[in-house]
Design a protein around this motif. Sequence first.
Motif, PDB file in Angstrom:
ATOM      1  N   ALA A  21       0.834  -1.204   0.000  1.00  0.00           N
ATOM      2  CA  ALA A  21       0.000   0.000   0.000  1.00  0.00           C
ATOM      3  C   ALA A  21       0.868   1.253   0.000  1.00  0.00           C
ATOM      4  N   ARG A  22       1.965   1.215   0.742  1.00  0.00           N
ATOM      5  CA  ARG A  22       2.873   2.366   0.786  1.00  0.00           C
ATOM      6  C   ARG A  22       3.486   2.614  -0.591  1.00  0.00           C
ATOM      7  N   ILE A  23       3.910   1.544  -1.265  1.00  0.00           N
ATOM      8  CA  ILE A  23       4.500   1.672  -2.603  1.00  0.00           C
ATOM      9  C   ILE A  23       3.472   2.210  -3.591  1.00  0.00           C
ATOM     10  N   ALA A  24       2.245   1.699  -3.514  1.00  0.00           N
ATOM     11  CA  ALA A  24       1.195   2.161  -4.433  1.00  0.00           C
ATOM     12  C   ALA A  24       0.876   3.634  -4.196  1.00  0.00           C
ATOM     13  N   ALA A  25       0.775   4.039  -2.930  1.00  0.00           N
ATOM     14  CA  ALA A  25       0.474   5.443  -2.625  1.00  0.00           C
ATOM     15  C   ALA A  25       1.601   6.350  -3.097  1.00  0.00           C
ATOM     16  N   SER A  26       2.835   5.903  -2.925  1.00  0.00           N
ATOM     17  CA  SER A  26       3.966   6.718  -3.366  1.00  0.00           C
ATOM     18  C   SER A  26       3.987   6.852  -4.887  1.00  0.00           C
ATOM     19  N   ALA A  27       3.688   5.780  -5.595  1.00  0.00           N
ATOM     20  CA  ALA A  27       3.664   5.837  -7.062  1.00  0.00           C
ATOM     21  C   ALA A  27       2.559   6.770  -7.554  1.00  0.00           C
ATOM     22  N   ILE A  28       1.407   6.721  -6.918  1.00  0.00           N
ATOM     23  CA  ILE A  28       0.292   7.596  -7.313  1.00  0.00           C
ATOM     24  C   ILE A  28       0.662   9.052  -7.064  1.00  0.00           C
ATOM     25  N   THR A  29       1.251   9.334  -5.898  1.00  0.00           N
ATOM     26  CA  THR A  29       1.636  10.709  -5.570  1.00  0.00           C
ATOM     27  C   THR A  29       2.685  11.228  -6.537  1.00  0.00           C
ATOM     28  N   ARG A  30       3.698  10.399  -6.825  1.00  0.00           N
ATOM     29  CA  ARG A  30       4.732  10.826  -7.781  1.00  0.00           C
ATOM     30  C   ARG A  30       4.139  11.083  -9.155  1.00  0.00           C
ATOM     31  N   GLY A  31       3.189  10.256  -9.570  1.00  0.00           N
ATOM     32  CA  GLY A  31       2.537  10.456 -10.863  1.00  0.00           C
ATOM     33  C   GLY A  31       1.751  11.751 -10.916  1.00  0.00           C
ATOM     34  N   GLN A  32       1.040  12.054  -9.838  1.00  0.00           N
ATOM     35  CA  GLN A  32       0.272  13.300  -9.790  1.00  0.00           C
ATOM     36  C   GLN A  32       1.190  14.514  -9.825  1.00  0.00           C
ATOM     37  N   LEU A  33       2.277  14.474  -9.050  1.00  0.00           N
ATOM     38  CA  LEU A  33       3.208  15.600  -9.037  1.00  0.00           C
ATOM     39  C   LEU A  33       3.879  15.775 -10.405  1.00  0.00           C
ATOM     40  N   GLY A  34       4.223  14.663 -11.031  1.00  0.00           N
ATOM     41  CA  GLY A  34       4.824  14.738 -12.365  1.00  0.00           C
ATOM     42  C   GLY A  34       3.861  15.315 -13.393  1.00  0.00           C
ATOM     43  N   ALA A  35       2.602  14.947 -13.299  1.00  0.00           N
ATOM     44  CA  ALA A  35       1.603  15.467 -14.239  1.00  0.00           C
ATOM     45  C   ALA A  35       1.405  16.967 -14.036  1.00  0.00           C
ATOM     46  N   ARG A  36       1.384  17.406 -12.780  1.00  0.00           N
ATOM     47  CA  ARG A  36       1.245  18.849 -12.519  1.00  0.00           C
ATOM     48  C   ARG A  36       2.440  19.619 -13.064  1.00  0.00           C
ATOM     49  N   GLN A  37       3.646  19.079 -12.853  1.00  0.00           N
ATOM     50  CA  GLN A  37       4.847  19.749 -13.351  1.00  0.00           C
ATOM     51  C   GLN A  37       4.836  19.806 -14.868  1.00  0.00           C
ATOM     52  N   ALA A  38       4.435  18.717 -15.514  1.00  0.00           N
ATOM     53  CA  ALA A  38       4.373  18.705 -16.985  1.00  0.00           C
ATOM     54  C   ALA A  38       3.356  19.724 -17.487  1.00  0.00           C
ATOM     55  N   ALA A  39       2.225  19.845 -16.802  1.00  0.00           N
ATOM     56  CA  ALA A  39       1.214  20.830 -17.211  1.00  0.00           C
ATOM     57  C   ALA A  39       1.754  22.248 -17.039  1.00  0.00           C
ATOM     58  N   ARG A  40       2.493  22.484 -15.935  1.00  0.00           N
ATOM     59  CA  ARG A  40       3.093  23.806 -15.719  1.00  0.00           C
ATOM     60  C   ARG A  40       4.110  24.128 -16.800  1.00  0.00           C
ATOM     61  N   ASP A  41       4.905  23.132 -17.185  1.00  0.00           N
ATOM     62  CA  ASP A  41       5.928  23.351 -18.215  1.00  0.00           C
ATOM     63  C   ASP A  41       5.305  23.604 -19.589  1.00  0.00           C
ATOM     64  N   LEU A  42       4.163  23.018 -19.859  1.00  0.00           N
ATOM     65  CA  LEU A  42       3.514  23.174 -21.166  1.00  0.00           C
ATOM     66  C   LEU A  42       2.722  24.471 -21.296  1.00  0.00           C
ATOM     67  N   ARG A  43       2.326  25.048 -20.180  1.00  0.00           N
ATOM     68  CA  ARG A  43       1.419  26.193 -20.208  1.00  0.00           C
ATOM     69  C   ARG A  43       1.914  27.359 -21.080  1.00  0.00           C
ATOM     70  N   PRO A  44       3.172  27.838 -20.959  1.00  0.00           N
ATOM     71  CA  PRO A  44       3.587  28.974 -21.796  1.00  0.00           C
ATOM     72  C   PRO A  44       3.541  28.656 -23.296  1.00  0.00           C
ATOM     73  N   GLY A  45       3.991  27.482 -23.663  1.00  0.00           N
ATOM     74  CA  GLY A  45       3.967  27.112 -25.077  1.00  0.00           C
ATOM     75  C   GLY A  45       2.552  27.003 -25.616  1.00  0.00           C
ATOM     76  N   LEU A  46       1.653  26.468 -24.818  1.00  0.00           N
ATOM     77  CA  LEU A  46       0.262  26.346 -25.256  1.00  0.00           C
ATOM     78  C   LEU A  46      -0.403  27.717 -25.365  1.00  0.00           C
ATOM     79  N   THR A  47      -0.030  28.629 -24.462  1.00  0.00           N
ATOM     80  CA  THR A  47      -0.584  29.981 -24.539  1.00  0.00           C
ATOM     81  C   THR A  47      -0.126  30.667 -25.825  1.00  0.00           C
ATOM     82  N   ARG A  48       1.176  30.535 -26.158  1.00  0.00           N
ATOM     83  CA  ARG A  48       1.681  31.128 -27.408  1.00  0.00           C
ATOM     84  C   ARG A  48       1.009  30.499 -28.615  1.00  0.00           C
ATOM     85  N   LEU A  49       0.826  29.199 -28.598  1.00  0.00           N
ATOM     86  CA  LEU A  49       0.174  28.511 -29.712  1.00  0.00           C
ATOM     87  C   LEU A  49      -1.264  28.997 -29.865  1.00  0.00           C
ATOM     88  N   ARG A  50      -1.995  29.121 -28.754  1.00  0.00           N
ATOM     89  CA  ARG A  50      -3.372  29.599 -28.808  1.00  0.00           C
ATOM     90  C   ARG A  50      -3.440  31.016 -29.370  1.00  0.00           C
TER      91      ARG A  50
END
Length: 120
Positions: free
Chosen positions: A65-94
């Motif tokens: 359960a600890r491993i699963a929770a850690s993997a889920i948390t890391r995935g969520q944090l990675g997705a948020r960071q990727a969305a933050r990194d994409l935001r300026p480029g997507l704004t320019r494209l729009r």
Amino acid sequence: MEARGAALARTAPSRSAALARTRGVAAALAGSGRRMVLRRVLLALLNNPQLIEKLSESRPIRAAARIAASAITRGQLGARQAARDLRPGLTRLRDAFLGRPKPPGRGPGAGRGAGRSGRP
């Protein structure tokens, strides 16, 4: 009449072939029956609250359960960071797609403050 009986004997499946087919079907049904019994036993065990409580307190289940929770948390944090990194480029494209002008004050050297020459 005898010729007719011989012709039927040649076209009718032999008794041993029919018996073999029946055994094959019975074996297939018996295999699925075993799986059904196993499924019922597992469902009965998993619907037992005392067993679930005891399993949840065990060290291997807690570690899993600890491993699963850690993997889920890391995935969520990675997705948020990727969305933050994409935001300026997507704004320019729009903006480019919609034909909007660039906001003033953006470009090379904007927002850096006074340089070496002391000019603002």
